[in-house]
Structures are given as structure tokens and as C-alpha cells.
Scaffold this motif. Structure first.
Motif, PDB file in Angstrom:
ATOM      1  N   GLU A  78       0.823  -1.332   0.011  1.00 43.47           N
ATOM      2  CA  GLU A  78       0.067  -0.132  -0.060  1.00 43.47           C
ATOM      3  C   GLU A  78       0.953   1.232  -0.174  1.00 43.47           C
ATOM      4  OE1 GLU A  78      -2.380  -0.504   3.503  1.00 43.47           O
ATOM      5  OE2 GLU A  78      -3.363  -2.155   2.572  1.00 43.47           O
ATOM      6  N   SER A  79       1.880   1.082   0.704  1.00 37.36           N
ATOM      7  CA  SER A  79       2.985   2.443   0.549  1.00 37.36           C
ATOM      8  C   SER A  79       4.004   2.323  -0.474  1.00 37.36           C
ATOM      9  CB  SER A  79       3.600   2.414   1.997  1.00 37.36           C
ATOM     10  OG  SER A  79       4.358   1.219   2.286  1.00 37.36           O
ATOM     11  N   HIS A  80       3.870   1.603  -1.528  1.00 34.82           N
ATOM     12  CA  HIS A  80       4.819   1.389  -2.435  1.00 34.82           C
ATOM     13  C   HIS A  80       6.205   1.121  -1.941  1.00 34.82           C
ATOM     14  CE1 HIS A  80       1.269   2.638  -4.772  1.00 34.82           C
ATOM     15  NE2 HIS A  80       0.882   3.940  -4.200  1.00 34.82           N
ATOM     16  N   GLN A  81       6.387   0.171  -1.259  1.00 36.58           N
ATOM     17  CA  GLN A  81       7.731  -0.003  -0.704  1.00 36.58           C
ATOM     18  C   GLN A  81       8.190  -1.238  -1.558  1.00 36.58           C
ATOM     19  OE1 GLN A  81       8.227   0.027   3.682  1.00 36.58           O
ATOM     20  NE2 GLN A  81       6.478   1.237   3.813  1.00 36.58           N
ATOM     21  N   ILE A  82       7.188  -1.948  -1.953  1.00 41.24           N
ATOM     22  CA  ILE A  82       7.543  -3.378  -2.897  1.00 41.24           C
ATOM     23  C   ILE A  82       7.949  -2.953  -4.546  1.00 41.24           C
ATOM     24  CG2 ILE A  82       7.015  -5.313  -3.650  1.00 41.24           C
ATOM     25  CD1 ILE A  82       5.524  -5.854  -0.787  1.00 41.24           C
ATOM     26  N   GLU A  83       8.889  -3.314  -5.065  1.00 39.03           N
ATOM     27  CA  GLU A  83       9.353  -2.913  -6.289  1.00 39.03           C
ATOM     28  C   GLU A  83       8.803  -4.166  -7.178  1.00 39.03           C
ATOM     29  OE1 GLU A  83      12.918  -2.041  -9.252  1.00 39.03           O
ATOM     30  OE2 GLU A  83      13.463  -2.116  -7.246  1.00 39.03           O
ATOM     31  N   LEU A 151      10.499  -7.107 -26.692  1.00 36.99           N
ATOM     32  CA  LEU A 151      10.389  -7.547 -25.352  1.00 36.99           C
ATOM     33  C   LEU A 151      10.620  -6.437 -24.544  1.00 36.99           C
ATOM     34  CD1 LEU A 151      10.631  -9.926 -23.315  1.00 36.99           C
ATOM     35  CD2 LEU A 151      13.160 -10.236 -23.903  1.00 36.99           C
ATOM     36  N   LEU A 152       9.742  -6.303 -23.443  1.00 32.82           N
ATOM     37  CA  LEU A 152       9.966  -5.210 -22.548  1.00 32.82           C
ATOM     38  C   LEU A 152      10.286  -5.545 -20.974  1.00 32.82           C
ATOM     39  CD1 LEU A 152       6.963  -2.865 -24.000  1.00 32.82           C
ATOM     40  CD2 LEU A 152       9.249  -2.962 -24.458  1.00 32.82           C
ATOM     41  N   GLU A 153      10.657  -4.542 -20.358  1.00 31.09           N
ATOM     42  CA  GLU A 153      10.546  -4.763 -18.899  1.00 31.09           C
ATOM     43  C   GLU A 153       9.691  -3.807 -18.437  1.00 31.09           C
ATOM     44  OE1 GLU A 153      14.374  -5.017 -16.133  1.00 31.09           O
ATOM     45  OE2 GLU A 153      13.669  -2.669 -16.052  1.00 31.09           O
ATOM     46  N   LEU A 154       8.686  -4.128 -17.623  1.00 34.90           N
ATOM     47  CA  LEU A 154       7.556  -2.962 -17.193  1.00 34.90           C
ATOM     48  C   LEU A 154       7.614  -2.719 -15.697  1.00 34.90           C
ATOM     49  CD1 LEU A 154       4.785  -4.182 -19.299  1.00 34.90           C
ATOM     50  CD2 LEU A 154       6.351  -2.204 -19.864  1.00 34.90           C
ATOM     51  N   LYS A 155       7.932  -1.803 -15.007  1.00 36.21           N
ATOM     52  CA  LYS A 155       7.637  -1.497 -13.790  1.00 36.21           C
ATOM     53  C   LYS A 155       6.699  -0.492 -13.339  1.00 36.21           C
ATOM     54  CE  LYS A 155      12.927  -2.056 -12.958  1.00 36.21           C
ATOM     55  NZ  LYS A 155      14.111  -1.387 -12.263  1.00 36.21           N
ATOM     56  N   PRO A 156       5.447  -1.084 -13.001  1.00 36.07           N
ATOM     57  CA  PRO A 156       4.446  -0.295 -12.435  1.00 36.07           C
ATOM     58  C   PRO A 156       4.500   0.440 -11.122  1.00 36.07           C
ATOM     59  CG  PRO A 156       3.958  -2.605 -11.983  1.00 36.07           C
ATOM     60  CD  PRO A 156       5.233  -2.595 -12.482  1.00 36.07           C
ATOM     61  N   GLU A 157       4.535   1.691 -10.915  1.00 35.64           N
ATOM     62  CA  GLU A 157       4.533   2.462  -9.846  1.00 35.64           C
ATOM     63  C   GLU A 157       3.311   2.368  -8.988  1.00 35.64           C
ATOM     64  OE1 GLU A 157       5.640   6.754  -9.527  1.00 35.64           O
ATOM     65  OE2 GLU A 157       7.457   6.354 -10.441  1.00 35.64           O
ATOM     66  N   LEU A 208      11.430  -6.606  -1.867  1.00 37.92           N
ATOM     67  CA  LEU A 208      10.708  -6.316  -0.606  1.00 37.92           C
ATOM     68  C   LEU A 208      11.638  -6.431   0.520  1.00 37.92           C
ATOM     69  CD1 LEU A 208       8.384  -8.848   0.457  1.00 37.92           C
ATOM     70  CD2 LEU A 208       9.562  -9.217  -1.475  1.00 37.92           C
ATOM     71  N   SER A 209      11.391  -5.796   1.585  1.00 36.61           N
ATOM     72  CA  SER A 209      11.879  -6.025   2.923  1.00 36.61           C
ATOM     73  C   SER A 209      11.076  -7.061   3.697  1.00 36.61           C
ATOM     74  CB  SER A 209      11.794  -4.759   3.686  1.00 36.61           C
ATOM     75  OG  SER A 209      12.210  -3.618   2.961  1.00 36.61           O
ATOM     76  N   HIS A 210      12.026  -8.029   4.130  1.00 36.04           N
ATOM     77  CA  HIS A 210      11.420  -8.922   5.087  1.00 36.04           C
ATOM     78  C   HIS A 210      10.400  -8.467   5.982  1.00 36.04           C
ATOM     79  CE1 HIS A 210      10.607 -12.639   7.634  1.00 36.04           C
ATOM     80  NE2 HIS A 210      11.156 -13.412   6.614  1.00 36.04           N
ATOM     81  N   ARG A 216      16.299  -7.175   2.934  1.00 33.15           N
ATOM     82  CA  ARG A 216      15.811  -6.981   1.568  1.00 33.15           C
ATOM     83  C   ARG A 216      15.750  -8.305   0.778  1.00 33.15           C
ATOM     84  NH1 ARG A 216      12.271  -3.303   0.112  1.00 33.15           N
ATOM     85  NH2 ARG A 216      12.634  -2.338  -1.718  1.00 33.15           N
ATOM     86  N   LEU A 217      14.752  -8.636   0.166  1.00 31.95           N
ATOM     87  CA  LEU A 217      14.595  -9.928  -0.588  1.00 31.95           C
ATOM     88  C   LEU A 217      14.357  -9.735  -2.015  1.00 31.95           C
ATOM     89  CD1 LEU A 217      12.507 -11.783   1.936  1.00 31.95           C
ATOM     90  CD2 LEU A 217      14.915 -11.934   1.591  1.00 31.95           C
ATOM     91  N   SER A 218      15.002 -10.645  -2.783  1.00 29.96           N
ATOM     92  CA  SER A 218      14.544 -10.475  -4.340  1.00 29.96           C
ATOM     93  C   SER A 218      14.047 -11.630  -4.641  1.00 29.96           C
ATOM     94  CB  SER A 218      15.884 -10.196  -5.233  1.00 29.96           C
ATOM     95  OG  SER A 218      15.611 -10.347  -6.577  1.00 29.96           O
TER      96      SER A 218
END
Length: 249
Positions: A78-83, A151-157, A208-210, A216-218
Motif C-alpha cells: 500500500e505504501s509502494h515499498q515493494i518493487e 520484449l519489454l521490462e515493465l515497472k508499475p509504480e 521487498l523487505s522481509h 531486503r529480498l529479491s
């Protein structure tokens, strides 16, 4: 059996298959297989869904293993902390990176919002788009003698309903296999000429953060067989390998 890409005592993430509903839904009352129930049975524990992926979209799907962890993870979303990082194959050449800042009209739920009296609101909507590869195929799917794809990389804010599918349609580069916002002629052409008939949209990575340790996790979900088949036919193996999606011989 679902592919589990992360699992500890607090949360679990899976690589959701394309075509599978996250949980029971009015979308298909006859469907009997769902990610949530399948995962619960697989690990022998109740799971709490944190976010959703559209039925035809594959990729990283995260669940909490307690209501408290679910609350903490939901707060990050909800706070957009997750990429969130997606990959998509689209119609035409996209040659430059761009930010699509285009508001979308809220899509109300046919069941949950059935009796809503308010009009749908126009919602802020931002997507970052990075082209990774292009190809021109000697196949006439539309009015031209050849067909082009990117081929695209997409990152939604933001996280609006069908945001990526609607944004790519807005810039006239619809995602291949999108039956609602895409190009049906292109979809048929890909199916007939390349034997791939799924939506070419994949949620590749969540950063995201655990919720407990703060580490920080990927979390990364590899592409499925249909994705790799089209990648190979388009000659994009090196790009896929650089992303860690396949291993070259």
C-alpha cells in the motif's frame, strides 16, 4: 504441484502458472483448481494472499503464513515499498525507454461493486517501460508483409486493475495474447505461426523487505515453457540468459 520460489516460517512465494485463478471467484464458478487451495494443501498450512495476478498472468505470487505478517506485507504494498518487475512481449517496435503517466478509469468489480452508486473515478497510473529486444519476422499477420515484436521490462509504480495491459494498449503496443485489451489478429497470428497462445505477461520479480527481519529480498520467478519457446523462436536467448531466465548450452 506449484513451484515454490521462497518459503520460511513467515511467508511463501510461488511461481503462479498462467491460466490459474488465485482463489475461488465468480469469474469461473466451474473452476476447481486454485493457487491458494493448492498451496495450502501442498505445504499443509493456511495461507493469506497478499496481492493478486490476473488469471492469464504468470509469475511471483506472495502469501503470508499468519494474519499479522499479512498485515505487514500489505502495508508495504500500500505504501509502494515493494518493487515489481514484469516482462512482456508486445506488438511493434518499442525502441526507447519511457514513462507512461496516463490516468485510468477505475474498473469496478461486477460482484463486489454491483450496487455501487458512485461513478468510477479517474486514477493516477504510472508505468516505467524499458525495451530489451526487438525482432522482425517474415510473416504477414496484419496488413504488412512482416511482423514486428518487442520484449519489454515493465515497472508499475501504481497497482491499478489491468494497468500494464491497458497502458500498453494506450501506447499502441498491446501485449501479445491479451484477449481484452490487445490485438486479436496478432494473437491469432502468434498462435498459428509460433504455437503460443497465452498472455505474454510475466511477473518476474518482487523486491521487498522481509516483514520480520527487515532483510531486503529479491524473489524471482522463471519464465515457463511457452515463454521460452517464443523467446527461442524470436532469437532472444542471450537477452533471456542475461536476465537469468535460461541457461545457454
Amino acid at each position: 504441484m506449484l513451484e515454490i520460489i521462497y518459503h520460511d516460517e513467515f511467508m511463501v512465494a510461488v511461481n503462479k502458472p498462467a491460466g490459474m485463478l488465485v482463489h475461488r471467484s465468480w469469474l469461473d464458478s466451474k473452476e476447481t483448481v486454485f493457487v491458494m487451495q493448492t498451496l495450502r494443501d501442498q505445504i499443509g498450512q493456511f495461507v493469506y494472499p497478499i496481492h493478486r495476478l490476473d488469471r492469464p498472468t504468470s509469475g511471483v505470487l506472495l502469501f503470508a503464513l499468519s494474519s499479522e505478517v499479512a498485515r505487514l506485507l500489505a502495508a508495504q504494498f500500500e505504501s509502494h515499498q515493494i518493487e515489481k518487475i514484469y516482462h512482456a512481449v508486445v506488438r511493434g517496435y518499442v525502441e526507447e525507454a519511457q514513462t507512461i503517466d496516463y490516468p485510468l478509469l477505475e474498473q469496478l468489480d461486477k460482484i463486489a461493486d454491483k450496487y455501487a452508486t458512485r461513478e468510477p473515478a479517474l486514477q493516477e497510473c504510472v508505468t516505467h517501460c524499458l525495451p530489451l529486444a526487438q525482432v522482425e519476422c517474415p510473416i504477414a499477420i496484419g496488413r504488412y508483409p512482416t511482423s514486428r515484436f518487442s520484449l519489454l521490462e515493465l515497472k508499475p509504480e501504481t497497482g491499478r486493475k489491468h494497468q500494464l495491459r491497458r497502458h500498453m494498449s494506450h501506447i499502441r503496443h498491446p501485449i501479445i495474447g491479451d484477449s481484452k485489451h490487445g490485438d486479436l489478429r496478432q494473437n491469432r497470428g502468434i498462435s498459428q505461426n509460433f504455437a503460443v497462445s497465452r498472455l505474454m505477461l510475466h511477473a518476474t520479480q518482487l523486491i521487498l523487505s522481509h516483514p520480520i527481519s527487515g532483510e531486503r529480498l529479491s524473489l524471482v520467478a522463471k519464465w515457463d515453457g511457452s515463454w521460452l519457446s517464443l523467446i527461442n523462436q524470436f532469437g532472444w536467448q542471450q537477452v533471456a540468459d542475461s536476465l537469468g531466465m535460461i541457461k545457454l548450452d
